[in-house]
Design an enzyme around this catalytic site. Sequence first.
Site, PDB file in Angstrom:
ATOM      1  N   LYS A 158       0.793  -1.195  -0.020  1.00 28.75           N
ATOM      2  CA  LYS A 158      -0.137   0.001   0.167  1.00 28.75           C
ATOM      3  C   LYS A 158       0.697   1.237   0.057  1.00 28.75           C
ATOM      4  O   LYS A 158       0.229   2.183   0.860  1.00 28.75           O
ATOM      5  CB  LYS A 158      -0.938  -0.099   1.013  1.00 28.75           C
ATOM      6  CG  LYS A 158      -1.900  -0.985   1.352  1.00 28.75           C
ATOM      7  CD  LYS A 158      -2.986  -1.114   2.523  1.00 28.75           C
ATOM      8  CE  LYS A 158      -2.030  -2.107   3.579  1.00 28.75           C
ATOM      9  NZ  LYS A 158      -3.124  -2.536   4.750  1.00 28.75           N
ATOM     10  N   ASP A 194      -5.108  -6.509  10.072  1.00 30.85           N
ATOM     11  CA  ASP A 194      -6.717  -6.060   9.981  1.00 30.85           C
ATOM     12  C   ASP A 194      -7.954  -7.185   9.689  1.00 30.85           C
ATOM     13  O   ASP A 194      -8.724  -7.147  10.283  1.00 30.85           O
ATOM     14  CB  ASP A 194      -6.761  -5.083   9.306  1.00 30.85           C
ATOM     15  CG  ASP A 194      -6.233  -5.038   7.551  1.00 30.85           C
ATOM     16  OD1 ASP A 194      -5.863  -6.064   7.519  1.00 30.85           O
ATOM     17  OD2 ASP A 194      -6.419  -4.305   7.173  1.00 30.85           O
TER      18      ASP A 194
HETATM   19  C1  BGC Z   1      -1.805  -6.036   3.208  1.00 30.13           C
HETATM   20  C2  BGC Z   1      -2.822  -6.815   4.083  1.00 30.13           C
HETATM   21  C3  BGC Z   1      -3.844  -6.271   4.689  1.00 30.13           C
HETATM   22  C4  BGC Z   1      -4.563  -5.444   3.625  1.00 30.13           C
HETATM   23  C5  BGC Z   1      -5.778  -4.819   4.045  1.00 30.13           C
HETATM   24  C6  BGC Z   1      -2.724  -5.484   2.195  1.00 30.13           C
HETATM   25  O1  BGC Z   1      -1.936  -4.431   1.406  1.00 30.13           O
HETATM   26  O2  BGC Z   1      -0.844  -6.812   2.733  1.00 30.13           O
HETATM   27  O3  BGC Z   1      -1.839  -7.355   5.302  1.00 30.13           O
HETATM   28  O4  BGC Z   1      -4.637  -7.136   5.440  1.00 30.13           O
HETATM   29  O5  BGC Z   1      -3.769  -4.817   2.610  1.00 30.13           O
HETATM   30  O6  BGC Z   1      -5.391  -3.731   4.809  1.00 30.13           O
END
Ligand code: BGC
Length: 445
Positions: A158, A194
Amino acid sequence: MNKKLRDNCFIRDMERSFDLSVPEMNRIMKDFGREMKKGLAGKNGSLKMLPAYVGRATGNEKGKFIALDLGGTNFRVLELELKGGGNFGAPKVMKFTIDKKHTAGRGEDLFDFIARCIKAFINEEHLNKEAGMKLGFTFSFPMDQKALAKGLLIRWTKGFSASGVKGKDVVGLLRKSLVKEGLGSLLVSALANDTVGTLVACSYREPICDVGIIIGTGTNACYLEKISEIKKLKGFSGLKGNMIINTEWGNFNRLKLTKYDAALDRASRNRGEQILEKMVSGMYLGEIVRLIIEDMAYLRNIDKGIIAPFRERGSFKTEYMSEIEGDTSPGLSIVKRVLKRAGADVSSAEDRNLLKKICAMVSRRGARLSASALAAVICKMDRALSRKHTVAMDGSLYEKHPAFAKNMKRALREIFGSKASRINIKLTKDGSGTGAAIIAAIAGS
Ligand code: BGC
């Protein structure tokens, strides 16, 4: 060729490449199932299948806890009181924006910032920091968890890239920063993704909840697995019962990419990684639409005026898609407003129509991909879909987009027929905060 004919040809071609037929969804399910098994056995593959060292809530967890929620550009601190019997009081919450200096700077600075936010919260709420308050930490990135309160960051997603965190225990890093702020008496007793928080929070009230999903900035899912199936968990003493597995499904990659997906991936910071996430989640869908309209402008299908404000990467926000697809007004006046706000002063009704179609294709594919992956997860637990499953769902895209949820449910019906009614997708708002508190309570019991 006249413009209308050209538009129709272009759209037909696009629809073909963005469509996901039932056989294709079945193919994805199968491949996803195979990758899940590989991940559980500790073999290399696109699904990490990370043990969370926790199962569902009983509903009887009690006490006051601090929950931390780090997973996007906001960091939240909450104080929650679990009252047992599936009840909890209204949480106290403080939200802080994390700027680029912290997401892309030094990891130590990021954790110091987090500790300062916790201190601000404690002061604001007049909490007694000497009391050995227990803290649950929701950390929404892939981590290799070694215990309930120990997890090494596998990689950032992200858009985060803070240095010196990869491979390190994030609880250890947080503790160090807490000590610096004079908060060494706080006990970080639980760490959770999460999705895991969301599943646990939902199960506090709904015991048959066995899947947690986030479809927001990023996407991911976790589910309840038999410990005996987690082959890589050798030497773990509690061999009976169930444990939540964080699939990290955003990294699934056995997917057919269009040239737009490939271009988006090439330009991303994490090239070759998080392929499913790049086709499903809010951080990326708007950019796929932007790449398509850029291409259309190049091919002269669309008026250049429309693309003018969207020359820059990331300038077409996924939120626009929700507004555009939700517009049912004659002449698409909302689309016109969105475009105007962004800087495209003039747009023709034809082009607005075209834009709406493009948005719908891209989001529909995301919903159908999510449904295929969810179907594979459900089948891993219950091959014949012979019982009911509650899926705890959170995330802005799923919640706010006008058609995502509908399209996902429709795709599940196409995959499972009438049995799809056994899957109940339940919006579980703020599960990551509540879940972290419940997991901290479980840790202390
Ligand atoms: C992450 C996960 C997370 C998801 C939602 C992804 O980019 O790798 O660990 O649960 O985003 O937040």
